[in-house]
Motif scaffolding. Structure first.
Motif, PDB file in Angstrom:
ATOM      1  N   TRP A 208       0.872  -1.277   0.041  1.00  0.00           N
ATOM      2  CA  TRP A 208       0.113   0.014  -0.054  1.00  0.00           C
ATOM      3  C   TRP A 208       1.035   1.170  -0.003  1.00  0.00           C
ATOM      4  CZ3 TRP A 208      -0.975   4.287   3.039  1.00  0.00           C
ATOM      5  CH2 TRP A 208      -2.083   4.850   2.752  1.00  0.00           C
ATOM      6  N   THR A 209       1.852   1.277   1.027  1.00  0.00           N
ATOM      7  CA  THR A 209       2.702   2.253   0.891  1.00  0.00           C
ATOM      8  C   THR A 209       3.407   2.722  -0.317  1.00  0.00           C
ATOM      9  OG1 THR A 209       3.063   2.000   3.146  1.00  0.00           O
ATOM     10  CG2 THR A 209       4.479   3.527   2.282  1.00  0.00           C
ATOM     11  N   SER A 210       4.049   1.722  -0.785  1.00  0.00           N
ATOM     12  CA  SER A 210       4.715   1.752  -2.029  1.00  0.00           C
ATOM     13  C   SER A 210       3.908   2.117  -3.264  1.00  0.00           C
ATOM     14  CB  SER A 210       5.636   0.316  -2.423  1.00  0.00           C
ATOM     15  OG  SER A 210       6.181   0.211  -1.424  1.00  0.00           O
ATOM     16  N   GLY A 211       2.774   1.753  -3.358  1.00  0.00           N
ATOM     17  CA  GLY A 211       1.776   1.829  -4.322  1.00  0.00           C
ATOM     18  C   GLY A 211       1.407   3.572  -4.245  1.00  0.00           C
ATOM     19  N   LYS A 212       1.244   4.063  -3.166  1.00  0.00           N
ATOM     20  CA  LYS A 212       0.971   5.378  -2.904  1.00  0.00           C
ATOM     21  C   LYS A 212       2.111   6.398  -3.407  1.00  0.00           C
ATOM     22  CE  LYS A 212      -3.274   5.380  -1.373  1.00  0.00           C
ATOM     23  NZ  LYS A 212      -4.305   5.607  -2.402  1.00  0.00           N
ATOM     24  N   LEU A 213       3.387   5.727  -3.048  1.00  0.00           N
ATOM     25  CA  LEU A 213       4.538   6.636  -3.483  1.00  0.00           C
ATOM     26  C   LEU A 213       4.821   6.506  -4.885  1.00  0.00           C
ATOM     27  CD1 LEU A 213       7.138   5.597  -0.343  1.00  0.00           C
ATOM     28  CD2 LEU A 213       6.173   7.868  -0.823  1.00  0.00           C
ATOM     29  N   PHE A 214       4.635   5.405  -5.218  1.00  0.00           N
ATOM     30  CA  PHE A 214       4.661   5.304  -6.856  1.00  0.00           C
ATOM     31  C   PHE A 214       3.717   6.352  -7.615  1.00  0.00           C
ATOM     32  CE2 PHE A 214       3.408   3.692 -11.016  1.00  0.00           C
ATOM     33  CZ  PHE A 214       4.625   3.127 -11.536  1.00  0.00           C
ATOM     34  N   LEU A 215       2.441   6.131  -7.271  1.00  0.00           N
ATOM     35  CA  LEU A 215       1.588   7.134  -7.837  1.00  0.00           C
ATOM     36  C   LEU A 215       1.988   8.592  -7.800  1.00  0.00           C
ATOM     37  CD1 LEU A 215      -1.898   5.308  -7.047  1.00  0.00           C
ATOM     38  CD2 LEU A 215      -0.441   5.285  -9.240  1.00  0.00           C
ATOM     39  N   PHE A 216       2.160   8.908  -6.477  1.00  0.00           N
ATOM     40  CA  PHE A 216       2.625  10.269  -6.316  1.00  0.00           C
ATOM     41  C   PHE A 216       3.855  10.669  -7.017  1.00  0.00           C
ATOM     42  CE2 PHE A 216       5.546  13.281  -4.000  1.00  0.00           C
ATOM     43  CZ  PHE A 216       4.925  14.290  -3.892  1.00  0.00           C
ATOM     44  N   ALA A 217       4.918   9.766  -7.256  1.00  0.00           N
ATOM     45  CA  ALA A 217       6.124  10.087  -8.095  1.00  0.00           C
ATOM     46  C   ALA A 217       5.739  10.098  -9.497  1.00  0.00           C
ATOM     47  CB  ALA A 217       7.223   9.250  -7.693  1.00  0.00           C
ATOM     48  N   VAL A 232      10.435  -1.609  -8.472  1.00  0.00           N
ATOM     49  CA  VAL A 232       9.805  -2.739  -8.227  1.00  0.00           C
ATOM     50  C   VAL A 232      10.450  -3.990  -7.613  1.00  0.00           C
ATOM     51  CG1 VAL A 232       8.262  -4.288  -9.260  1.00  0.00           C
ATOM     52  CG2 VAL A 232       7.632  -2.002  -9.855  1.00  0.00           C
ATOM     53  N   LEU A 233      11.606  -4.317  -8.331  1.00  0.00           N
ATOM     54  CA  LEU A 233      12.390  -5.294  -7.806  1.00  0.00           C
ATOM     55  C   LEU A 233      13.022  -5.100  -6.479  1.00  0.00           C
ATOM     56  CD1 LEU A 233      14.512  -5.983 -11.121  1.00  0.00           C
ATOM     57  CD2 LEU A 233      12.661  -7.416 -10.086  1.00  0.00           C
ATOM     58  N   ALA A 234      13.243  -3.712  -6.324  1.00  0.00           N
ATOM     59  CA  ALA A 234      13.590  -3.402  -4.615  1.00  0.00           C
ATOM     60  C   ALA A 234      12.593  -3.830  -3.814  1.00  0.00           C
ATOM     61  CB  ALA A 234      14.293  -2.172  -4.848  1.00  0.00           C
ATOM     62  N   LEU A 235      11.462  -3.511  -4.224  1.00  0.00           N
ATOM     63  CA  LEU A 235      10.257  -3.678  -3.402  1.00  0.00           C
ATOM     64  C   LEU A 235       9.791  -5.295  -2.887  1.00  0.00           C
ATOM     65  CD1 LEU A 235       7.762  -2.676  -1.822  1.00  0.00           C
ATOM     66  CD2 LEU A 235       6.485  -2.616  -3.984  1.00  0.00           C
ATOM     67  N   THR A 236      10.297  -6.035  -3.964  1.00  0.00           N
ATOM     68  CA  THR A 236      10.121  -7.397  -3.754  1.00  0.00           C
ATOM     69  C   THR A 236      11.062  -7.899  -2.773  1.00  0.00           C
ATOM     70  OG1 THR A 236      11.741  -8.101  -5.515  1.00  0.00           O
ATOM     71  CG2 THR A 236       9.534  -7.938  -6.132  1.00  0.00           C
ATOM     72  N   GLY A 237      12.113  -7.414  -2.826  1.00  0.00           N
ATOM     73  CA  GLY A 237      13.266  -7.701  -1.768  1.00  0.00           C
ATOM     74  C   GLY A 237      13.030  -7.116  -0.294  1.00  0.00           C
ATOM     75  N   THR A 238      12.442  -5.918  -0.245  1.00  0.00           N
ATOM     76  CA  THR A 238      12.185  -5.176   0.833  1.00  0.00           C
ATOM     77  C   THR A 238      10.953  -5.772   1.607  1.00  0.00           C
ATOM     78  OG1 THR A 238      11.000  -3.338  -0.252  1.00  0.00           O
ATOM     79  CG2 THR A 238      13.291  -2.961   0.346  1.00  0.00           C
ATOM     80  N   SER A 239       9.923  -6.352   0.975  1.00  0.00           N
ATOM     81  CA  SER A 239       8.762  -7.015   1.575  1.00  0.00           C
ATOM     82  C   SER A 239       9.279  -8.192   2.180  1.00  0.00           C
ATOM     83  CB  SER A 239       7.769  -6.822   0.477  1.00  0.00           C
ATOM     84  OG  SER A 239       8.238  -7.885  -0.588  1.00  0.00           O
ATOM     85  N   TYR A 240       9.978  -8.830   1.287  1.00  0.00           N
ATOM     86  CA  TYR A 240      10.572 -10.222   2.054  1.00  0.00           C
ATOM     87  C   TYR A 240      11.374 -10.269   3.010  1.00  0.00           C
ATOM     88  CZ  TYR A 240      13.004 -14.478   2.370  1.00  0.00           C
ATOM     89  OH  TYR A 240      13.876 -15.737   2.390  1.00  0.00           O
ATOM     90  N   LEU A 241      12.372  -9.184   3.336  1.00  0.00           N
ATOM     91  CA  LEU A 241      13.310  -9.048   4.325  1.00  0.00           C
ATOM     92  C   LEU A 241      12.569  -8.523   5.616  1.00  0.00           C
ATOM     93  CD1 LEU A 241      16.670  -8.212   2.349  1.00  0.00           C
ATOM     94  CD2 LEU A 241      16.171 -10.146   3.496  1.00  0.00           C
TER      95      LEU A 241
END
Length: 408
Positions: A208-217, A232-241
């Protein structure tokens, strides 16, 4: 790096280049990418390539990276509103068919392996439940197959690996609890439940946070397509870790984050649709090669008639019956129900889930889980891969004639 690894990498690059030159032509035949790259890995294993590196650690690394990215990206492409209101078929297959597949698979497994604890048989059945769109690509891309059918298979394969994961974690925790002498069953169930709940919570928050930031940017023209893909690739890693650090399950977190993120941005991020058709192919090919190289030789060595028959019954009976029952009450023709039931190939999710879960099991059961799962993957790759193109053409022609008769 020793000569066997250098030569192995060189030969693998030649094979990838050669396949890409023939890929379009091969896509219309019974030869699919998973069949090709599993075979390449198996041949490399027997030739002796990559014997100087830690194969098991490398496979675990490739498996986890591939699983995290594919869970996120598959989920991010699903439009939940459209799924809810426009097509009930995949919902029925996911919410009814998937649990039925696990339940029927458990019952059948107990007949084949009465010496195994029921909870371990349930774990095996849950690991065999997810399907892989890559193995049925010839069907999904075949324009002769009705759109509804293709979309149903795409949506189901995109979501069922993530939905199968809680079943897998539950049975794994229950089995470990039943095997542990110094820890109570309640402790392991609480541990498994917390992993799922924390994973979901972190995934929702990250997506949710990343989606909002993405749309704002994007609205402020602060980024571009090139950088969005990296993000997006970084988000996959951050959500996992993030989930792992907080005591949750990182794979569930990646799946939920992808689902929430994709439904936030709703088609604005082209990367999540393009990656699986471009760079994602290389990731899938690498994972299948790693399976053929490091896991398949051992699995083939220990396959028995019981295991082979159970896999065949799982492919020809368990999945088709579960899907047929889940679609009762719809106006779908019987042929379509059987078609959807058959094209549930076992692929990367089955192999990678088995590999990840097996680390926490006793060696005897860990070995059995991998033997069943990896053999299921290559058998499915062969049977579904060889039947995808001809059955897809036959089904498309059949449905065309069926509609014409109906109109007349």
């Amino acid at each position: 790096m020793e000569i066997s690894s250098e030569l192995g990498i060189l030969m693998l690059l030649f094979c990838v280049s050669g396949y890409t030159m023939l890929a379009k032509r091969l896509s219309t035949t019974v030869i699919t990418a998973p069949i090709v790259f599993i075979t390449i890995g198996l041949i490399f294993s027997y030739v002796g390539f990559f014997t100087d590196i830690e194969t098991e650690e490398t496979i675990h690394l490739v498996a986890e990276i591939a699983l995290i990215i594919l869970l996120f990206l598959d989920a991010s492409q699903i439009n939940l509103k459209r799924l809810k209101y426009r097509n009930s078929w995949p919902l029925r297959m996911l919410l009814i068919g998937l649990p039925l597949c696990v339940a029927i698979g458990t019952g059948v497994g107990l007949l084949f392996f009465p010496e195994w604890p029921w909870v371990f048989v349930a774990l095996v059945a849950a690991v065999l439940a997810p399907t892989d769109a890559a193995l049925g690509e010839a069907v999904i891309q075949n324009k002769a197959v009705p759109v509804n059918t293709r979309q149903t298979l795409t949506v189901e394969s995109g979501l069922n690996d993530g939905l199968a994961l809680p079943f897998i974690l539950f049975f794994a925790a229950l089995f470990v609890a039943s095997s542990a002498e110094d820890t109570s069953t309640v402790h392991w169930l609480i541990f498994g439940g917390s992993q799922v709940l924390i994973g979901i919570a972190v995934g929702v928050a990250m997506g949710w946070t990343s989606g909002k930031l993405f749309l704002f940017a994007e609205s402020k023209n602060l980024t571009s397509n090139v950088y969005e893909g990296i993000g997006v690739l970084a988000l996959t890693g951050t959500s996992y870790l993030s989930a792992t650090i907080m005591g949750g399950n990182g794979f569930i977190s990646a799946f939920i984050a992808g689902l929430v993120f994709g439904n936030q941005v709703k088609g604005h991020c082209r990367f999540i649709y393009q990656f699986t058709e471009t760079e994602g192919q290389l990731l899938v090919w690498s994972a299948f090669t790693a399976i053929g190289l490091g896991l398949l030789p051992e699995a083939l060595h220990h396959i028995t008639w019981d295991i082979a028959l159970y896999i065949l019954v799982s492919l020809f009976f368990v999945r088709p019956l579960a899907i047929y029952l889940s679609l009762l009450g719809t106006k779908m023709p019987l042929v379509s129900k059987l078609f959807l039931g058959w094209f549930g190939p076992r692929g990367l999710a089955t192999a990678l889930f088995a590999l990840v879960v097996s680390k926490d099991l006793m060696s005897e059961y860990s070995h059995s889980l991998l033997v069943v799962s990896i053999n299921a993957v290559w058998i499915s790759a062969l049977l579904h891969g060889m039947s995808a193109a001809p059955l897809g053409r036959w089904y498309g022609n059949y449905m065309l004639k069926f509609k014409q008769k109906k109109h007349n």
